[in-house]
Design a protein around this motif. Structure first.
Motif, PDB file in Angstrom:
ATOM      1  N   VAL A   1       0.851  -1.197   0.000  1.00 28.87           N
ATOM      2  CA  VAL A   1       0.000   0.000   0.000  1.00 28.87           C
ATOM      3  C   VAL A   1       0.887   1.249   0.000  1.00 28.87           C
ATOM      4  CG1 VAL A   1      -1.832   1.266   1.183  1.00 28.87           C
ATOM      5  CG2 VAL A   1      -1.880  -1.244   1.128  1.00 28.87           C
ATOM      6  N   CYS A   2       1.892   1.261   0.870  1.00 34.87           N
ATOM      7  CA  CYS A   2       2.843   2.386   0.883  1.00 34.87           C
ATOM      8  C   CYS A   2       3.552   2.507  -0.468  1.00 34.87           C
ATOM      9  CB  CYS A   2       3.882   2.216   1.988  1.00 34.87           C
ATOM     10  SG  CYS A   2       3.381   2.874   3.581  1.00 34.87           S
ATOM     11  N   ALA A   3       3.947   1.385  -1.025  1.00 31.27           N
ATOM     12  CA  ALA A   3       4.638   1.409  -2.304  1.00 31.27           C
ATOM     13  C   ALA A   3       3.749   1.976  -3.405  1.00 31.27           C
ATOM     14  CB  ALA A   3       5.099  -0.001  -2.677  1.00 31.27           C
ATOM     15  N   ALA A   4       2.485   1.591  -3.405  1.00 30.44           N
ATOM     16  CA  ALA A   4       1.562   2.079  -4.430  1.00 30.44           C
ATOM     17  C   ALA A   4       1.359   3.587  -4.321  1.00 30.44           C
ATOM     18  CB  ALA A   4       0.220   1.355  -4.315  1.00 30.44           C
ATOM     19  N   VAL A   5       1.145   4.077  -3.108  1.00 28.72           N
ATOM     20  CA  VAL A   5       0.953   5.520  -2.916  1.00 28.72           C
ATOM     21  C   VAL A   5       2.235   6.275  -3.261  1.00 28.72           C
ATOM     22  CG1 VAL A   5       0.439   7.333  -1.228  1.00 28.72           C
ATOM     23  CG2 VAL A   5      -0.896   5.220  -1.226  1.00 28.72           C
ATOM     24  N   SER A   6       3.378   5.724  -2.892  1.00 27.41           N
ATOM     25  CA  SER A   6       4.658   6.367  -3.206  1.00 27.41           C
ATOM     26  C   SER A   6       4.869   6.494  -4.703  1.00 27.41           C
ATOM     27  CB  SER A   6       5.824   5.574  -2.596  1.00 27.41           C
ATOM     28  OG  SER A   6       5.807   5.680  -1.211  1.00 27.41           O
ATOM     29  N   ILE A   7       4.621   5.428  -5.444  1.00 32.88           N
ATOM     30  CA  ILE A   7       4.861   5.489  -6.887  1.00 32.88           C
ATOM     31  C   ILE A   7       3.889   6.445  -7.554  1.00 32.88           C
ATOM     32  CG2 ILE A   7       3.478   3.509  -7.646  1.00 32.88           C
ATOM     33  CD1 ILE A   7       6.951   4.496  -8.950  1.00 32.88           C
ATOM     34  N   LEU A   8       2.636   6.471  -7.106  1.00 32.06           N
ATOM     35  CA  LEU A   8       1.684   7.444  -7.652  1.00 32.06           C
ATOM     36  C   LEU A   8       2.160   8.871  -7.379  1.00 32.06           C
ATOM     37  CD1 LEU A   8      -1.737   5.848  -6.611  1.00 32.06           C
ATOM     38  CD2 LEU A   8      -0.956   6.244  -8.959  1.00 32.06           C
ATOM     39  N   SER A   9       2.595   9.121  -6.147  1.00 25.16           N
ATOM     40  CA  SER A   9       3.019  10.470  -5.740  1.00 25.16           C
ATOM     41  C   SER A   9       4.261  10.934  -6.499  1.00 25.16           C
ATOM     42  CB  SER A   9       3.310  10.490  -4.235  1.00 25.16           C
ATOM     43  OG  SER A   9       2.189  10.091  -3.502  1.00 25.16           O
ATOM     44  N   TYR A  10       5.278  10.085  -6.535  1.00 21.24           N
ATOM     45  CA  TYR A  10       6.517  10.462  -7.214  1.00 21.24           C
ATOM     46  C   TYR A  10       6.333  10.570  -8.732  1.00 21.24           C
ATOM     47  CZ  TYR A  10       9.585  10.463  -3.180  1.00 21.24           C
ATOM     48  OH  TYR A  10      10.206  10.789  -1.995  1.00 21.24           O
ATOM     49  N   THR A  11       5.440   9.770  -9.281  1.00 18.90           N
ATOM     50  CA  THR A  11       5.163   9.880 -10.717  1.00 18.90           C
ATOM     51  C   THR A  11       4.569  11.237 -11.032  1.00 18.90           C
ATOM     52  OG1 THR A  11       4.886   7.496 -10.973  1.00 18.90           O
ATOM     53  CG2 THR A  11       3.868   8.893 -12.650  1.00 18.90           C
ATOM     54  N   VAL A  12       3.636  11.703 -10.211  1.00 19.21           N
ATOM     55  CA  VAL A  12       3.059  13.039 -10.431  1.00 19.21           C
ATOM     56  C   VAL A  12       4.134  14.105 -10.286  1.00 19.21           C
ATOM     57  CG1 VAL A  12       1.457  14.777  -9.536  1.00 19.21           C
ATOM     58  CG2 VAL A  12       0.717  12.410  -9.766  1.00 19.21           C
ATOM     59  N   LEU A  13       4.906  14.044  -9.215  1.00 19.99           N
ATOM     60  CA  LEU A  13       5.941  15.054  -8.978  1.00 19.99           C
ATOM     61  C   LEU A  13       6.889  15.170 -10.174  1.00 19.99           C
ATOM     62  CD1 LEU A  13       7.374  17.098  -7.163  1.00 19.99           C
ATOM     63  CD2 LEU A  13       8.592  15.168  -6.102  1.00 19.99           C
ATOM     64  N   ASN A  14       7.379  14.053 -10.665  1.00 20.41           N
ATOM     65  CA  ASN A  14       8.308  14.082 -11.795  1.00 20.41           C
ATOM     66  C   ASN A  14       7.620  14.430 -13.109  1.00 20.41           C
ATOM     67  OD1 ASN A  14      10.942  13.334 -10.600  1.00 20.41           O
ATOM     68  ND2 ASN A  14       9.768  11.570  -9.932  1.00 20.41           N
ATOM     69  N   SER A  15       6.383  14.020 -13.269  1.00 22.44           N
ATOM     70  CA  SER A  15       5.658  14.276 -14.517  1.00 22.44           C
ATOM     71  C   SER A  15       5.212  15.723 -14.659  1.00 22.44           C
ATOM     72  CB  SER A  15       4.440  13.356 -14.625  1.00 22.44           C
ATOM     73  OG  SER A  15       4.866  12.016 -14.729  1.00 22.44           O
ATOM     74  N   LEU A  16       5.114  16.451 -13.565  1.00 25.83           N
ATOM     75  CA  LEU A  16       4.746  17.870 -13.672  1.00 25.83           C
ATOM     76  C   LEU A  16       5.769  18.611 -14.524  1.00 25.83           C
ATOM     77  CD1 LEU A  16       3.510  18.602 -10.046  1.00 25.83           C
ATOM     78  CD2 LEU A  16       2.133  18.656 -12.149  1.00 25.83           C
TER      79      LEU A  16
ATOM     80  N   VAL B   1       8.270  16.891 -16.563  1.00 25.68           N
ATOM     81  CA  VAL B   1       8.542  16.157 -17.799  1.00 25.68           C
ATOM     82  C   VAL B   1       7.352  16.174 -18.758  1.00 25.68           C
ATOM     83  CG1 VAL B   1       9.118  13.874 -18.735  1.00 25.68           C
ATOM     84  CG2 VAL B   1      10.224  14.669 -16.641  1.00 25.68           C
ATOM     85  N   VAL B   2       6.164  15.933 -18.255  1.00 23.47           N
ATOM     86  CA  VAL B   2       4.972  15.828 -19.102  1.00 23.47           C
ATOM     87  C   VAL B   2       4.253  17.168 -19.252  1.00 23.47           C
ATOM     88  CG1 VAL B   2       2.711  14.715 -19.356  1.00 23.47           C
ATOM     89  CG2 VAL B   2       4.659  13.390 -18.533  1.00 23.47           C
ATOM     90  N   ALA B   3       4.045  17.858 -18.108  1.00 32.29           N
ATOM     91  CA  ALA B   3       3.283  19.115 -18.149  1.00 32.29           C
ATOM     92  C   ALA B   3       4.150  20.304 -18.538  1.00 32.29           C
ATOM     93  CB  ALA B   3       2.611  19.368 -16.803  1.00 32.29           C
ATOM     94  N   GLY B   4       5.475  20.129 -18.491  1.00 28.95           N
ATOM     95  CA  GLY B   4       6.371  21.209 -18.892  1.00 28.95           C
ATOM     96  C   GLY B   4       6.461  22.343 -17.887  1.00 28.95           C
ATOM     97  N   ILE B   5       6.138  22.061 -16.625  1.00 31.46           N
ATOM     98  CA  ILE B   5       6.202  23.090 -15.588  1.00 31.46           C
ATOM     99  C   ILE B   5       7.632  23.172 -15.069  1.00 31.46           C
ATOM    100  CG2 ILE B   5       5.367  23.764 -13.302  1.00 31.46           C
ATOM    101  CD1 ILE B   5       2.757  22.283 -13.998  1.00 31.46           C
ATOM    102  N   ASN B   6       8.167  24.380 -15.005  1.00 30.79           N
ATOM    103  CA  ASN B   6       9.510  24.596 -14.493  1.00 30.79           C
ATOM    104  C   ASN B   6       9.572  24.149 -13.041  1.00 30.79           C
ATOM    105  OD1 ASN B   6      11.755  25.994 -13.177  1.00 30.79           O
ATOM    106  ND2 ASN B   6      11.974  27.066 -15.122  1.00 30.79           N
ATOM    107  N   SER B   7      10.617  23.432 -12.677  1.00 27.97           N
ATOM    108  CA  SER B   7      10.730  22.902 -11.314  1.00 27.97           C
ATOM    109  C   SER B   7      10.690  24.006 -10.256  1.00 27.97           C
ATOM    110  CB  SER B   7      11.996  22.068 -11.163  1.00 27.97           C
ATOM    111  OG  SER B   7      13.141  22.847 -11.426  1.00 27.97           O
ATOM    112  N   ASP B   8      11.126  25.225 -10.611  1.00 29.77           N
ATOM    113  CA  ASP B   8      11.067  26.347  -9.671  1.00 29.77           C
ATOM    114  C   ASP B   8       9.631  26.773  -9.377  1.00 29.77           C
ATOM    115  OD1 ASP B   8      13.840  26.408  -9.566  1.00 29.77           O
ATOM    116  OD2 ASP B   8      14.007  27.913 -11.145  1.00 29.77           O
ATOM    117  N   ASP B   9       8.694  26.391 -10.227  1.00 28.09           N
ATOM    118  CA  ASP B   9       7.289  26.754 -10.042  1.00 28.09           C
ATOM    119  C   ASP B   9       6.482  25.677  -9.321  1.00 28.09           C
ATOM    120  OD1 ASP B   9       7.658  29.210 -11.332  1.00 28.09           O
ATOM    121  OD2 ASP B   9       7.337  28.295 -13.304  1.00 28.09           O
ATOM    122  N   ILE B  10       7.163  24.614  -8.895  1.00 27.40           N
ATOM    123  CA  ILE B  10       6.500  23.525  -8.172  1.00 27.40           C
ATOM    124  C   ILE B  10       6.890  23.628  -6.698  1.00 27.40           C
ATOM    125  CG2 ILE B  10       6.203  21.030  -7.948  1.00 27.40           C
ATOM    126  CD1 ILE B  10       7.177  20.820 -10.909  1.00 27.40           C
TER     127      ILE B  10
END
Length: 109
Positions: A32-47, A49-58
């Motif tokens: 359960v922890c692993a599933a939530v972690s992978i969902l969370s980190y995928t969003v963080l990194n995809s903001l 890589v995918v959404a093109g948001i500058n890391s300084d704006d996150i």
């Protein structure tokens, strides 16, 4: 228990906060922890890589020991909204089978 709070502003998803550990199994074996972690980190990194948001704006913070992650965007876009809604969908799917280990709430920001 893992507590997930999704930040919204009207129809727009602005981020989320995850706190705690599931307690489903021992550390390193807790699916359960692993599933939530992978969902969370995928969003963080995809903001970026995918959404093109500058890391300084996150605005984000992580403390793996306590099981804490917070992401908050001041400015959203279609792609970030899709990423946050995908995260929400994943959490809801986890709730179907693991509701005693995870909770979901919403907060207007």
């Amino acid at each position: 228990m893992i507590r997930v709070e999704i930040y919204r502003s009207g129809d727009s998803h602005k981020g989320f906060e995850v706190t705690g550990h599931a307690g489903y199994d021992d550390e390193g074996r807790d699916i359960v922890c692993a599933a939530v972690s992978i969902l969370s980190y995928t969003v963080l990194n995809s903001l970026e890589v995918v959404a093109g948001i500058n890391s300084d704006d996150i605005d984000w913070s992580v403390d793996e020991k306590t099981g804490f992650m917070k992401i908050l965007l001041q400015k959203t876009c279609l792609e970030s909204n899709i990423l946050f809604k995908t995260f929400e969908t994943g959490i809801k799917l986890l709730l179907e089978n693991y509701s005693q280990y995870i909770s979901l709430d919403y907060k207007e920001v």
